[in-house]
Enzyme design. Structure first.
Site, PDB file in Angstrom:
ATOM      1  N   THR A  20      64.661  42.332  65.972  1.00 44.92           N
ATOM      2  CA  THR A  20      63.870  42.029  64.783  1.00 44.92           C
ATOM      3  C   THR A  20      64.652  42.071  63.478  1.00 44.92           C
ATOM      4  OG1 THR A  20      63.185  44.359  64.745  1.00 44.92           O
ATOM      5  CG2 THR A  20      61.665  42.785  65.740  1.00 44.92           C
ATOM      6  N   ILE A  51      61.872  49.990  59.533  1.00 47.27           N
ATOM      7  CA  ILE A  51      62.806  49.285  58.650  1.00 47.27           C
ATOM      8  C   ILE A  51      63.528  48.143  59.363  1.00 47.27           C
ATOM      9  CG2 ILE A  51      63.197  51.315  57.226  1.00 47.27           C
ATOM     10  CD1 ILE A  51      65.887  51.659  58.734  1.00 47.27           C
ATOM     11  N   TYR A  52      63.298  47.974  60.674  1.00 46.19           N
ATOM     12  CA  TYR A  52      63.957  46.893  61.414  1.00 46.19           C
ATOM     13  C   TYR A  52      63.119  45.630  61.295  1.00 46.19           C
ATOM     14  CZ  TYR A  52      66.988  50.399  63.587  1.00 46.19           C
ATOM     15  OH  TYR A  52      67.892  51.408  63.811  1.00 46.19           O
ATOM     16  N   GLY A  53      63.337  44.931  60.201  1.00 44.42           N
ATOM     17  CA  GLY A  53      62.564  43.740  59.918  1.00 44.42           C
ATOM     18  C   GLY A  53      61.894  43.882  58.567  1.00 44.42           C
ATOM     19  N   LYS A  82      62.392  54.882  63.444  1.00 40.94           N
ATOM     20  CA  LYS A  82      62.920  55.222  62.123  1.00 40.94           C
ATOM     21  C   LYS A  82      61.956  54.769  61.034  1.00 40.94           C
ATOM     22  CE  LYS A  82      67.845  54.639  63.068  1.00 40.94           C
ATOM     23  NZ  LYS A  82      67.657  53.951  64.368  1.00 40.94           N
TER      24      LYS A  82
END
Length: 331
Positions: A20, A51-53, A82
């Site tokens: 992502t 926060i991944y994306g 995360k």
């Protein structure tokens, strides 16, 4: 087998970041194929992030879609997520209000397919809020049964000890690979061993460098996020390639691949005197690569020593992160 929050998850986990957080995110069908492959190959520890994306599309959305389609897998996977950054930013915010927002939103995105998180960690330390306070806010969710445990990410040995004095720390996530060995020199591995905290090793293949996919700097796609990292810069690339060539020589003699050697080296630290338990979390978007990653090489003592001998004469060119991203490391 490494245990996290009471569950066996080793020896290799799976990082969802690449599914992502990239300029051209993999489509849902491709992502699902990768995730199914990870689980079928025994990688039951999955590491994702709010926060991944983007706020509209990140790991949590993908996980919800996956578990909605494959509800039988929801309880098989141990999730580490995360968060803890200001909404829409990569700026750490360890305040009570933001920690509650972050965890609540993660839980909301996973509902109703997952009713709790196994692990939650702030992506980076907020220097404006004492780590003891931030950990106490997260621990409220552990006590309420909404979290299985607390993890830390890219912290110093000093911070690990401070956090562990407030609540049980179930894992510490740090970068570790053949070209990122700093945890053995800065006290992090020592602190985790003393406190009985497993290490989750992200980027164990050097963000793909140790896979051999890039033989020259020009092989890196122009729109790749790798251009953000100094070790992938044109001026540093060839010097760092020397390590890959040496690893490939060992792999050839052993009849395995360079990534399998690299992962085997990380895992070979398990059981060594004074070492914590370590679980690497390589990321991949192709099933074939995942199958390869989940079959790490079993290194003999002689092979382990040979690799360490190579590392004693090798220094990676360039920092782990660009200067503007480095000030939040190991705080």
């Amino acid at each position: 087998m490494v245990k996290l929050v009471g569950k066996e998850v080793g020896p290799v986990g799976y990082g969802l970041m690449g599914l992502t957080w990239r300029r051209n995110p993999i489509n849902q069908e491709g992502a699902f194929e990768a995730m199914r492959s990870a689980l079928s190959n025994g990688a039951v520890f999955w590491n994702g992030g709010e926060i991944y994306g983007t706020a509209e599309r990140n790991s949590l959305h993908l996980l919800n879609e996956y578990f909605t389609k494959y509800p039988e897998d929801a309880d098989k996977v141990l999730l580490s997520i995360k968060g803890g950054c200001a909404p829409g930013e990569l700026r750490p915010d360890g305040s009570k209000e933001n920690i509650q927002r972050s965890i609540d939103e993660c839980l909301k995105h996973l509902s109703p397919v997952k009713k709790s998180l196994d692990l939650f960690e702030c992506a980076r330390v907020d220097t404006n809020v004492p780590i003891e306070d931030t950990i106490s806010y997260i621990d409220e969710y552990v006590k309420a049964g909404k979290l299985g445990g607390i993890s830390l990410s890219e912290v110093s040995a000093k911070t690990i000890r401070k956090a562990a004095a407030v609540a049980k720390i179930s894992a510490v996530e740090v970068e570790l690979s053949l070209w990122s060995t700093q945890i053995f020199e800065n006290g992090i591995a020592e602190a985790c061993a003393e406190l009985g905290i497993p290490i989750v090793a992200y980027s164990p293949l050097g963000r793909g460098f140790l896979t051999g996919e890039y033989r020259k700097w020009e092989d890196i796609p122009k729109d790749s996020n790798l251009h953000m990292f100094p070790r992938y810069s044109k001026e540093n690339f060839d010097q760092n390639l020397v390590l890959l060539h040496q690893v490939e020589e060992i792999a050839k003699k052993k009849g395995v691949t360079a990534p399998q050697i690299a992962l085997g080296w990380v895992l070979a630290h398990n059981g060594k005197p004074g070492m914590p338990e370590i679980i690497p979390i390589p990321g991949a978007t192709r099933a074939s690569r995942i199958e390869e990653n989940t079959q790490p090489a079993q290194l003999s003592d002689a092979e382990f020593d040979e690799l360490n001998g190579i590392l004693s004469k090798f220094e990676a060119a360039g920092g782990r992160y660009a200067p503007q991203m480095s000030h939040h490391l190991e705080l």
